[in-house]
Write a protein that holds these residues in place. Structure first.
Motif, PDB file in Angstrom:
ATOM      1  N   THR A  14      -8.725 -16.429   4.995  1.00 10.33           N
ATOM      2  CA  THR A  14      -8.434 -15.198   4.453  1.00 10.33           C
ATOM      3  C   THR A  14      -9.604 -14.776   3.567  1.00 10.33           C
ATOM      4  O   THR A  14      -9.957 -13.286   3.876  1.00 10.33           O
ATOM      5  CB  THR A  14      -7.286 -15.507   3.399  1.00 10.33           C
ATOM      6  N   ALA A  18     -10.863 -11.114   4.806  1.00 10.57           N
ATOM      7  CA  ALA A  18     -10.419  -9.767   3.759  1.00 10.57           C
ATOM      8  C   ALA A  18     -11.590  -9.671   3.333  1.00 10.57           C
ATOM      9  O   ALA A  18     -12.059  -8.101   2.991  1.00 10.57           O
ATOM     10  CB  ALA A  18      -9.364 -10.313   2.750  1.00 10.57           C
ATOM     11  N   ARG A  60       3.778  -6.326  -0.450  1.00  9.99           N
ATOM     12  CA  ARG A  60       2.920  -5.278  -0.400  1.00  9.99           C
ATOM     13  C   ARG A  60       2.752  -4.725  -1.992  1.00  9.99           C
ATOM     14  O   ARG A  60       1.665  -4.268  -2.373  1.00  9.99           O
ATOM     15  CB  ARG A  60       3.368  -4.193   0.685  1.00  9.99           C
ATOM     16  N   SER A  63       0.741  -6.776  -4.081  1.00  7.21           N
ATOM     17  CA  SER A  63      -0.841  -6.977  -3.664  1.00  7.21           C
ATOM     18  C   SER A  63      -1.280  -5.526  -4.086  1.00  7.21           C
ATOM     19  O   SER A  63      -2.549  -5.533  -4.528  1.00  7.21           O
ATOM     20  CB  SER A  63      -0.942  -6.804  -2.121  1.00  7.21           C
ATOM     21  N   LEU A  85      -5.708  -0.896   0.520  1.00 12.65           N
ATOM     22  CA  LEU A  85      -4.826  -2.004   0.845  1.00 12.65           C
ATOM     23  C   LEU A  85      -4.147  -1.574   2.219  1.00 12.65           C
ATOM     24  O   LEU A  85      -4.049  -2.822   3.145  1.00 12.65           O
ATOM     25  CB  LEU A  85      -3.540  -2.039  -0.114  1.00 12.65           C
ATOM     26  N   HIS A  89      -4.368  -4.528   5.133  1.00 14.39           N
ATOM     27  CA  HIS A  89      -3.369  -5.038   5.783  1.00 14.39           C
ATOM     28  C   HIS A  89      -3.295  -4.568   7.235  1.00 14.39           C
ATOM     29  O   HIS A  89      -3.113  -5.441   8.239  1.00 14.39           O
ATOM     30  CB  HIS A  89      -1.926  -4.642   5.106  1.00 14.39           C
ATOM     31  N   VAL A  92      -5.417  -7.252   9.378  1.00 20.82           N
ATOM     32  CA  VAL A  92      -5.060  -8.851   9.229  1.00 20.82           C
ATOM     33  C   VAL A  92      -4.993  -9.309  10.566  1.00 20.82           C
ATOM     34  O   VAL A  92      -5.414 -10.607  10.304  1.00 20.82           O
ATOM     35  CB  VAL A  92      -3.720  -8.969   8.432  1.00 20.82           C
ATOM     36  N   VAL A 120       4.691 -13.427   1.844  1.00 23.80           N
ATOM     37  CA  VAL A 120       4.294 -12.437   2.844  1.00 23.80           C
ATOM     38  C   VAL A 120       5.560 -11.496   3.140  1.00 23.80           C
ATOM     39  O   VAL A 120       6.536 -11.911   2.951  1.00 23.80           O
ATOM     40  CB  VAL A 120       3.654 -12.755   4.065  1.00 23.80           C
ATOM     41  N   LEU A 124       3.873  -7.812   8.052  1.00 24.66           N
ATOM     42  CA  LEU A 124       2.477  -8.367   7.667  1.00 24.66           C
ATOM     43  C   LEU A 124       2.302  -9.882   8.565  1.00 24.66           C
ATOM     44  O   LEU A 124       1.410  -9.706   9.270  1.00 24.66           O
ATOM     45  CB  LEU A 124       2.159  -8.341   6.257  1.00 24.66           C
ATOM     46  N   THR A 128      -0.524 -11.102  12.053  1.00 20.11           N
ATOM     47  CA  THR A 128      -1.411 -12.207  11.802  1.00 20.11           C
ATOM     48  C   THR A 128      -1.780 -12.958  13.127  1.00 20.11           C
ATOM     49  O   THR A 128      -0.803 -13.006  13.979  1.00 20.11           O
ATOM     50  CB  THR A 128      -1.256 -13.309  10.817  1.00 20.11           C
TER      51      THR A 128
END
Length: 226
Positions: A14, A18, A60, A63, A85, A89, A92, A120, A124, A128
């Protein structure tokens, strides 16, 4: 047996993913901070916020508040957090898995059902790379279970969701290892860069430095040798 993996520590690199995205945002805006600096501050704020977050607060929401807090601490306009953000996202799916993940998860899936246990939101999680490796019915998210790690309620709900199967959780972060162990779940700690065991918590009985070693540990657990 059902084996769950932590999504953003055990399976996904991550910080690399990120930091790449938020670093591009910083360069575009001419900020002095690196992507790693911005990510590390956001991650610290995020983890602190998750300790007190209560359902129905979403991942969310947590975050977003954490990113605004991180921006403010670093002298960046917090009002930019919402758009940033969204960009984080949205990207991701480009965050890399750790190199040992794909083959190891496939090997684990030959002897157990495999899922995720993660702080999570469901939408989202579906974006991934890890999502394609697991049983989609076993994506045990904070949204689905109604709590955030390391709250004992998320682990209790995960055990209930796995029943009558035995639940084994593969965790990397200190809070996840400690939280799952204190909840009475069998834990295999997967050592990842930047993560350590909480010195004030219980020590995991099972630990691997390469995900390829997970199947043998799980066989021992199945045979009652762990």
């Amino acid at each position: 047996m059902i084996v769950t993996f932590d999504l953003f520590s055990a399976l996904t690199d991550t910080r690399t993913g990120a930091s790449r995205t938020i670093g591009a945002i910083a360069r575009r805006r001419g900020w002095s901070q690196t992507g790693e600096e911005l990510y590390d501050r956001w991650d610290a704020c995020n983890k602190a916020a998750q300790r007190t977050a209560e359902h129905p607060t979403s991942f969310r929401d947590v975050s977003l508040d954490a990113l605004a807090e991180a921006y403010g601490a670093l002298g960046v306009d917090p009002a930019l957090a919402g758009a940033d953000l969204g960009e984080l996202h949205a990207g991701v799916g480009d965050w890399p898995l750790w190199p040992d993940v794909a083959a190891a998860v496939a090997a684990v899936a030959e002897q157990a059902r495999v899922g995720l246990l993660s702080n999570v939101d469901d939408d989202l999680a579906r974006l991934t790379r890890a999502h394609a490796l697991v049983d989609p019915t076993l994506v045990l998210s904070s949204q689905r279970l109604g709590a955030f790690k390391p709250d004992p309620r998320i682990y209790a709900a995960a055990v209930d969701a796995a029943a009558p199967d035995r639940l084994v959780h593969v965790a990397a972060s200190a809070r996840d290892v400690r939280g799952a162990l204190e909840a009475g779940i069998d834990v295999v700690r997967l050592v990842r860069p930047g993560h350590a065991v909480d010195p004030d918590g219980p020590a995991p009985a099972h630990e691997v430095t390469d995900a390829a070693d997970l199947p043998s540990v799980l066989r021992d657990l199945t045979a009652g040798r762990g």
